[in-house]
Design an enzyme around this catalytic site. Structure first.
Site, mmCIF file in Angstrom:
data_model
loop_
_atom_site.group_PDB
_atom_site.id
_atom_site.type_symbol
_atom_site.label_atom_id
_atom_site.label_comp_id
_atom_site.label_asym_id
_atom_site.label_seq_id
_atom_site.Cartn_x
_atom_site.Cartn_y
_atom_site.Cartn_z
ATOM 1 N N GLU A 111 -23.934 3.157 -13.308
ATOM 2 C CA GLU A 111 -25.155 2.362 -13.185
ATOM 3 C C GLU A 111 -25.542 1.848 -14.564
ATOM 4 O OE1 GLU A 111 -28.522 3.258 -14.258
ATOM 5 O OE2 GLU A 111 -29.826 2.160 -12.902
ATOM 6 N N ASP A 140 -26.413 7.666 -13.905
ATOM 7 C CA ASP A 140 -27.567 6.917 -14.385
ATOM 8 C C ASP A 140 -27.356 6.498 -15.842
ATOM 9 O OD1 ASP A 140 -30.428 6.284 -13.559
ATOM 10 O OD2 ASP A 140 -30.785 7.346 -15.456
#
Lengths: 651, 651
Positions: B407, B378
């Protein structure tokens, strides 16, 4: 150790060559625009600084860089003196800059809290603690004021420019990342802009039976200078070998009295450090250099590293040459071809390093001492690259004004590398680029790709070795076309004498050599004729001197002309006030016409605007109304040179 | 010293990243085609060799490189095992090769002399003198034969292949130049080819009031596997913070019983190394990993480096976090926005290096030990790059099969750099590329420019954070269009559950978030409906598995379709025997039609040829006659996938 891994990324410096291995080429007076990509994780504020210094300077000059889009940063510095410079880019995490940015946003959104003010104060406190002298005193004063202030007053103090200035001085630049130094060479302007004329001094005679001399060349200076050239270049002027001498038209059966090729250098009378006796003495040469200077001309010499079989070096330094198993000498060859009047030195021969290398450097330095500041180097691609890098480095460290022109016609890899290792100027493929798309592709490669920073193309229209088929078949219109292209596309162009007389008779039907080449015989000429293009050449050189737009290839922009035989380009002046526009028909045989676009947008004008035009050869003025225009060009008038300026600005 | 300056130039190695600083990415079984530019002065013959070895091997494997045009050389090696490789290019002056080349030319031109033979013999003699053992014996034998031979017989011996072979063995490789080692990473195939399905385990329940568990997920494996996915990815599965917990739709006023966002990691029940108790235990998780494997699915976990305010680390390691001057904690913020359920760690905090870094690495290793081989990371762009380079290096040195997916949605510089420092796969801008020219430009950048060697684009059609406007407004046809593009353009594609049901209700009219987002609440769903596109997805995944052409983005070629709303591309299989051709209307609202070109030339066929076509969704076959064809596409059938093969070859 983990803490020491660089947190920020600094990459893609521009201009830069091979990561700093070779200098970027510029000339004195240029401004160097530097860009770099700098980024790090998160939303932190970064700062970048450009640092530069001239060779021999200890301290760096510094200027902040400005952030562009997509993590790109930009700065600039000026080249005030001739010689080597270097620059560095430094980036770091700008804590106080980031605080100011975020604090201002919070104030604007009315969400700033006491703790946000306190964060700013804490940064000032830390800066005061680590700085000294005046800065420390001033920061402590700011801190005292901040500690008493609240709300709006505190915010105003925290965002004040004078505090920012002090914080910049006291910045400890956390997470600093620093580029490798990138060298930049500031050469004299002639490295980028000069107009060359080549002649064989021995041909400066009215009588084939009488060898021309340096004194005769002096008589030709007004003619050369009158055409507007600034560099007068001679093929080798050294004693010519007698062994295996070539006869007229490169024959192997010379007659007594044939002068031989000046590229067969060296005889009992001397080698590269001597002058061919029939041309004159060193005193004569010095007089010529002096007289040329008085005409605004500098003398360029050929530097051809090869020896006739009777060059003194063969006896004095046999270890500088390659010998065959049977004891015979190794002639220059490209099997099955053999060049029996020439022996190549062996740069890695048993005694060649450093003896031969130093001797060759000293030959160049000898001629530099006699006023020669420009050398056209013959076939550098057949000599080792480290020799050039070392030799040019040695010469230019003492004499940064010296220019070397690379006469390499080979694969692009080698031609570009020679430029990188030190040649200021380079011969090109221009001589064989006649089609519109070829010219556009080639110029675009030179102006927009890597070569733009190191490769200065010298556009010769012809040479003693290259009598282009286009000139042979296209007569006077072809000569005018190629003159127009060379003189306006590049800051460097060159003419080998005879071109201005449209003399292009080839050795044979499929040959690219000249008939009765001056390389093998003395060729007197009549220097004006009804067929000559002296007036064109003179006007081009005049325009080149008067308009800085014509002093570089780098500003060339091609525009739309709807005919594959008509090329259409423009060159803005450095200050953007004017453009020199050139339209050339590439067809020397038939009339050509086309619709074309006037680049009104370059002046910020709409498609329907009117722009004043000056015809630089016709000497008259007119106006174009609107972007779409039509023109017809004739072999008798195959080009136009126009000057455009924004209406009302020097038009 | 001058003698030691490198005579040859070796540059522009390909593939290579930042001069060898980062590994080139490939997968096991790939062949790595290596090219380099090698040249030197003059007309000498050069030779080049490719050398490579896997990590831990001491000896280099070697293969000669072949000369292409313009000083470019080429060789290749295979990646037989998973893990790091390195390769080197070595070039040198090939004296005997040059002799053979020139000698043959002279023989052909009938100008070879005794001394030419003698030169060859001398080279053999030198080689015999410097070599040892068998080679020396064999060379001495050759030499003896040569010394007795004359004329044709001598020539034959000198040009014989066995002598060339011996001379190669005995070559002292004068003027050797050797590149820096260039690393290559051979990953498992899933790094390049996999199909992802994302779900929130807690939503695997029929009742909003009952929290789904790992056991419930096991019940969904047949459904996920049935659609043809191979990777099942979960958002964080750790205990969820209670302090400042968010309510439904990201509100700040949660009610008792609201589950909170799984991205607010950590509570009294544990942090990144614990499991949210309502999902189950480690034993339950291990059972799920095992069951997934039995369905051909691997589990991918989220690695989100952030803490809820009640994460145990805040008390145990306050030095891993940033604190404000008033002693309060520093919440994540992007001023003036503030995320009060999340605290970011401070990677450069007083105790963070190496404590925090090692703790984070150990979190990953813990999950690896529980069978997780793929991590979706993330927001990696908000954490330091050196952390990723170090951490991924540490994990993959022990477990080269582990895949990290980045990401990062930020500027290209950072997204590309993350891939360079170690991420095997990357999120992309695909989600926002809907226009034909945007798609073509973006794919072309990824397949033809630098990123092709390090950046593997993972095409997600949606994510819990991204409900693209195109899907919101275009209904079922839009979902089919985006599924077709993602599944056929890239070797990596991903679907976040709900997409297959065409559920695209936004939080608000101009919002890109989902209404009633699963990030903040439990959402049971009906998994089939009349409106779903499960059959399409299933077929795409089936085609992807069956046709290697669909297992990479790198082979994508765009072809001419005369309509800006219709995109038309093809992907050849690695062996060139077939092409999967895809035509997609980008308009979910109106019918579109166009003329288009069938790339018959890719099969070596003329413009009038006939080619058999298999419709991969319709299941029927037909033929195209000629290059120019016409098609009409309807929102109800917005794409076609065809298989082309050369007539007679597996058609």
């Amino acid at each position: 150790m983990l803490r020491d891994l660089p947190r920020l990324v600094l990459e893609d410096l521009s201009p830069a060559l091979n990561g700093g291995q070779f200098p970027v080429k510029r000339v004195v007076g240029d401004e160097v625009a530097v860009e770099a990509t700098l980024f790090g994780d998160g939303h932190e504020q970064l700062a970048a600084e450009l640092q530069w210094r001239a060779a021999g300077e200890r301290n760096w000059q510094r200027a902040p860089m400005e952030e562009l889009a997509n993590d790109r940063w930009r700065g600039a510095f000026s080249l005030d003196t001739m010689g080597r410079y270097e620059y560095v880019v430094e980036g770091w995490l700008d804590r106080f800059g980031g605080f100011r940015r975020d604090f201002r946003k919070k104030l604007d959104a009315d969400v700033a809290q006491d703790v946000d003010h306190a964060e700013g104060r804490q940064l000032v406190e830390e800066a005061a603690a680590r700085s000294k002298g005046k800065t420390a005193t001033a920061l402590k004063k700011q801190l005292a004021a901040l500690e008493k202030a609240e709300g709006e007053k505190s915010a105003k103090l925290l965002l004040a420019d004078d505090l920012a200035e002090l914080m910049h001085e006291a910045d400890d630049r956390p997470h600093t990342i620093r580029s490798e130094p990138q060298p930049v060479d500031a050469e004299r302007v002639a490295a980028r802009f000069s107009s060359w004329y080549e002649l064989f001094p021995r041909s400066m005679t009215g009588d084939k039976g009488r060898h021309g001399t340096f004194a005769d060349v002096i008589d030709h200076l007004p003619r050369v200078c009158g055409m507007g050239f600034d560099t007068l270049y001679f093929p080798p002027i050294h004693p010519i070998g007698k062994t295996n001498r070539k006869g007229p038209n490169n024959t192997l059966t010379p007659e007594e009295g044939d002068p031989g090729s000046p590229y067969a250098i060296g005889s009992a009378e001397g080698g590269h450090d001597a002058i061919h006796p029939e041309l004159g003495t060193f005193e004569d040469f010095d007089r010529l250099v002096q007289a040329a200077a008085e005409h605004g001309l500098e003398i360029a010499l050929d530097f051809a590293i090869q020896a006739a079989p009777d060059h003194p070096w063969l006896k004095e330094h046999p270890g500088w040459f390659a010998w065959r198993p049977d004891g015979s000498m190794k002639y220059a060859e490209n099997p099955p071809k053999k060049y029996q009047d020439i022996v190549n030195v062996d740069f890695y021969g048993p005694d060649a390093v450093p003896g031969l290398w130093e001797a060759l450097r000293d030959v160049v330095l000898l001629w530099v001492d006699h006023g020669v500041k420009t050398f056209r180097v013959d076939n550098p691609h057949t000599k080792p690259l480290p020799f050039w890098e070392w030799m040019i480095g040695e010469v230019r460290a003492k004499h940064p004004e010296v220019i070397f022109l690379s006469e390499a016609f080979t694969r692009p890899t080698m031609m570009y590398r020679l430029a990188k290792v030190g040649f200021s100027q380079s011969y090109t493929y221009f001589t064989w680029r006649n089609e519109k798309h070829e010219l556009i592709d080639y110029i675009t490669e030179l102006t927009t790709e890597a070569p733009k920073d190191f490769y200065r193309p010298h556009f010769f229209v012809n040479t003693p070795d290259i009598n282009p088929v286009f000139l042979q078949k296209g007569g006077r219109p072809a000569h005018r076309i190629r003159a127009a292209l060379a003189a306006t596309l590049s800051g460097l162009w060159g003419v080998y004498s005879g071109f201005e007389l449209c003399d292009a008779t080839p050795l044979g039907p499929d040959k690219e050599e000249y008939l009765d080449s001056e390389k093998y015989e003395i060729r007197p000429r009549e220097w004006r004729s009804a067929n000559d293009i002296v007036d064109d050449i003179t006007r081009f050189n005049e325009l080149r001197r008067e308009h800085p737009a014509l002093q570089t290839h780098l500003n060339t922009q091609f525009y739309l002309a709807h005919n594959d035989s008509i090329i259409w380009y423009g060159k803005p002046s450095p200050d953007g006030s004017e453009m020199i526009m050139v339209m050339v028909s590439l067809d020397p045989h038939y009339p050509q016409e086309c619709d074309f676009e006037v680049p009104l947008w370059e002046f910020g004008l709409g498609d329907d605007a009117t722009i004043p035009v000056e015809d630089m050869f016709g000497g008259y003025r007119f106006e174009w109304h609107g972007k779409y225009q039509h023109i017809a060009l004739d072999p008798d008038e195959p080009f136009r040179v126009w000057r455009l300026a924004k209406p009302g600005e020097n038009a």
